[in-house]
Structure formats: C-alpha cells, structure tokens
Design a protein around this motif. Structure first.
Motif, mmCIF file in Angstrom:
data_model
loop_
_atom_site.group_PDB
_atom_site.id
_atom_site.type_symbol
_atom_site.label_atom_id
_atom_site.label_comp_id
_atom_site.label_asym_id
_atom_site.label_seq_id
_atom_site.Cartn_x
_atom_site.Cartn_y
_atom_site.Cartn_z
ATOM 1 N N ARG A 283 0.854 -1.193 0.000
ATOM 2 C CA ARG A 283 0.000 0.000 0.000
ATOM 3 C C ARG A 283 0.886 1.238 0.000
ATOM 4 N N SER A 284 0.658 2.111 -0.991
ATOM 5 C CA SER A 284 1.422 3.352 -1.038
ATOM 6 C C SER A 284 0.530 4.576 -1.162
ATOM 7 N N ALA A 285 -0.675 4.414 -1.704
ATOM 8 C CA ALA A 285 -1.561 5.547 -1.947
ATOM 9 C C ALA A 285 -2.105 6.105 -0.629
ATOM 10 N N PRO A 286 -2.248 7.420 -0.524
ATOM 11 C CA PRO A 286 -2.790 8.017 0.703
ATOM 12 C C PRO A 286 -4.281 7.737 0.855
ATOM 13 N N ASP A 287 -4.774 7.901 2.076
ATOM 14 C CA ASP A 287 -6.188 7.698 2.346
ATOM 15 C C ASP A 287 -7.052 8.677 1.554
ATOM 16 N N VAL A 288 -8.203 8.182 1.119
ATOM 17 C CA VAL A 288 -9.256 9.022 0.548
ATOM 18 C C VAL A 288 -10.562 8.633 1.223
ATOM 19 N N MET A 289 -11.600 9.412 0.994
ATOM 20 C CA MET A 289 -12.889 9.090 1.582
ATOM 21 C C MET A 289 -13.523 7.904 0.852
ATOM 22 N N ASN A 290 -14.178 7.040 1.628
ATOM 23 C CA ASN A 290 -14.858 5.849 1.111
ATOM 24 C C ASN A 290 -16.232 5.730 1.751
ATOM 25 N N HIS A 291 -17.182 5.167 1.010
ATOM 26 C CA HIS A 291 -18.469 4.795 1.605
ATOM 27 C C HIS A 291 -18.263 3.687 2.615
ATOM 28 N N ALA B 195 -12.152 8.079 5.877
ATOM 29 C CA ALA B 195 -10.906 8.012 5.119
ATOM 30 C C ALA B 195 -10.314 6.609 5.259
ATOM 31 N N ALA B 196 -9.838 6.074 4.131
ATOM 32 C CA ALA B 196 -9.278 4.724 4.134
ATOM 33 C C ALA B 196 -8.548 4.480 2.815
ATOM 34 N N ASP B 197 -8.062 3.274 2.645
ATOM 35 C CA ASP B 197 -7.431 2.827 1.407
ATOM 36 C C ASP B 197 -8.313 3.192 0.215
ATOM 37 N N PRO B 198 -7.772 3.838 -0.826
ATOM 38 C CA PRO B 198 -8.581 4.158 -2.005
ATOM 39 C C PRO B 198 -9.215 2.938 -2.658
ATOM 40 N N ALA B 199 -8.661 1.755 -2.397
ATOM 41 C CA ALA B 199 -9.199 0.534 -2.999
ATOM 42 C C ALA B 199 -10.414 -0.005 -2.272
#
Length: 316
Positions: free
Chosen positions: A203-211, A237-241
C-alpha cells in the motif's frame, strides 16, 4: 421469508447476533407515538431486509425508523447516530445520487435501551432484489459515485485504525477464524492460497474518503441504474481501494472493466480492491448461513467471482 429474487431474506424474528436486541413493532409504534406525536396516525411496518446492523421500520410512505441491533451505551450510540447524520449531509453535498436525509433522533424507552434515528425513505429496489450486475449504465453510475466520494476533502481525516481499509494483514486473525468456520461450506484450501497472495499486496496511496460498505443491500436500483445509496455511517478516510469491493459484490465479469476504466485503477489498486472484497465475503458466508441466507449467498457469489477472475488471469 423470500425476497423478490427467490432468495430467503433475513427473518427479523430470528437473531443474527448472539447479543441482538429485540425490536418488536409494538415497541416502535409506542416510541413513535410518544416521542413524535405528529406521526402517530402513520402506519408503521417492519422492513424485511438483509441488513445486519439496524432493524428498519417504515413510518408512513416517506420515513424510515432505524434501531441499532447490537447493545451499546446510550451516549456512544447517540454520538454514532449524530455522526451518521453528519456523514449523510456531507455525502449529499458531493454526489447527485440520493442518500437518506436525517430527520430526527429518538430516545430509549418502552424496553428499547438505545437512541434511534429517523431518516427519509428513498424509492427504489435494493440491488439484492434487482440485480444490476450486467448493466453497463449501472457500472458507469457506480464508478461515478465512487469518484464522487473519493473527491470529498478528507480535512485531515485518516484511517481510524480498525475495520477494513488499512493494512490487509490486519485481517489475518479474522481470516483464520473464517477459514476454520467454513470448511463444510467452501473450498478453504483454495481460498487460503488466494488470501496468501492478496494479503501481501503493498500500500502506497494516501487515504481518501470511502463509503465503506458497497454491498447490494446498501444500493438502490431503478431501471438498471443507480437510484440511491443507503447506510452511509461508514463514510471515512481509508485505502482508495476499499470501495472497489462494489465491483465484486455488484458487477458481472462483463461490466466490471467499465468501472475500472472509469476510475483509472492501476493493477495494484484493483488487486487491493479484490483483497478487501475477499475479506468481507469470507465473513458473510459462515456467519450468516442460518440467520441471513441472502448475506451468506452474497459472500459465496463474491468469492466465486474472485476465484473465477484468478483462473482467467492465470490463463491469459
């Protein structure tokens, strides 16, 4: 009880959790009449659904009362419901797809020990009952919704450190429990091998908002298009995936690539989405096999899709 797809739905009289609270319709009626007399003349009916967190009751045609099913302290539950209302308001400002609007908070009483909430009732059919898996329009809609949520400013919020959406390997203990409980239900050796690969994805991507919970029961469909989104309490906010679980819970092999293309997912993000879908699905199959067959069936279908994708990738 049978859903419109012919799949047994959750029976609200049969507990899904060992500590589940009882929420009789008579109790709901008494609470509504006492605390919100302006709705006293409206019919109140229990909603049979695959939901596992709240007992839901329609209040007239335009409202829904939601009662948490798991015990908790009053103040903590109230904070949770207020946070859910705030999340709904935040999400509504950032997407064209309808979400329930918060209306009121109720108080404990008549034997029910916790606060409860009232929201607007959204029209549409859950994706459990109207499967949109082969709809190209729905795939594009779902991608748009995920992009809308990702576009919300985190305002410094980061992954809270519990639940799905952080380090995949933090799921190992839960996966071990699931494997042990699923030997009579699933091909556990094959699933162990798949998890052994997925858990190592970096995991390298920063957190984004998720449902945070894009399963069929939280998605409304009308005419093969996305008509609304339910249960926004997990907005965080969490893993973009993380929200890519919707690709596996909701879409067929033919429409899944449309969502991936719209979101521009690279291989790592796509594979991590598979991993989060796997972690969620493994728990659904055994935990709800007797008490919520619809949720158990969802877990099986998602795992089948993930395994089929592994075979396709190996052959290509």
């Amino acid at each position: 009880m049978i859903s419109s797809k012919g799949v047994p739905a959750a029976d609200p009289r049969r507990p899904m959790h060992a500590d589940q609270l009882a929420v009789p319709t008579e109790t709901v009626r008494a609470l509504v009449h006492e605390q919100f007399p302006e709705w006293a003349r409206l019919p109140i009916t229990a909603v049979v659904s695959e939901g596992t967190v709240n007992a839901i009751f329609r209040v007239g045609d335009r409202l829904a009362a939601r009662f948490p099913l798991r015990p908790g302290d009053v103040d903590g539950t109230r904070r949770m419901l207020v946070a859910e209302a705030d999340a709904a308001a935040e999400l509504a400002r950032h997407t064209r797809f309808p979400v329930p609007e918060p209306v009121a908070l109720g108080l404990p009483g008549h034997g029910y020990p916790l606060p409860w909430s009232v929201q607007t009732w959204l029209p549409g059919t859950t994706a459990t009952d109207e499967d949109p898996g082969d709809s190209k329009g729905f795939a594009h809609d779902l991608a748009e919704f995920i992009a809308d949520v990702r576009g919300i400013d985190t305002r410094g919020r980061t992954f809270p450190g519990h639940g799905r959406g952080g380090d995949l390997r933090s799921e190992d203990a839960w996966m071990q429990t699931c494997f042990e409980r699923s030997g009579h239900l699933l091909d556990v050796p094959r699933l162990r091998r798949l998890w052994g690969r997925l858990r190592e994805l970096p995991r390298s991507a920063p957190d984004v908002m998720n449902h945070g919970d894009l399963i069929p029961g939280n998605v409304l469909v009308s005419g093969g298009r996305l008509a609304g989104i339910l249960d926004v309490s997990g907005l965080a906010a969490a893993d973009p995936a993380l929200d890519l679980v919707g690709a596996w819970h909701l879409l067929d092999a033919g429409t899944r690539p449309l969502l991936r293309a719209d979101l521009g997912c690279d291989d790592l993000e796509w594979e991590r989405g598979k991993a989060w879908a796997f972690a969620q699905a493994m728990g659904l199959v055994w935990y709800y096999v007797d008490t919520n067959p619809s949720m158990s069936s969802l877990g099986r279908r998602t795992l089948d899709r993930l395994l089929d994708d592994e075979v396709t990738a190996t052959r290509s």
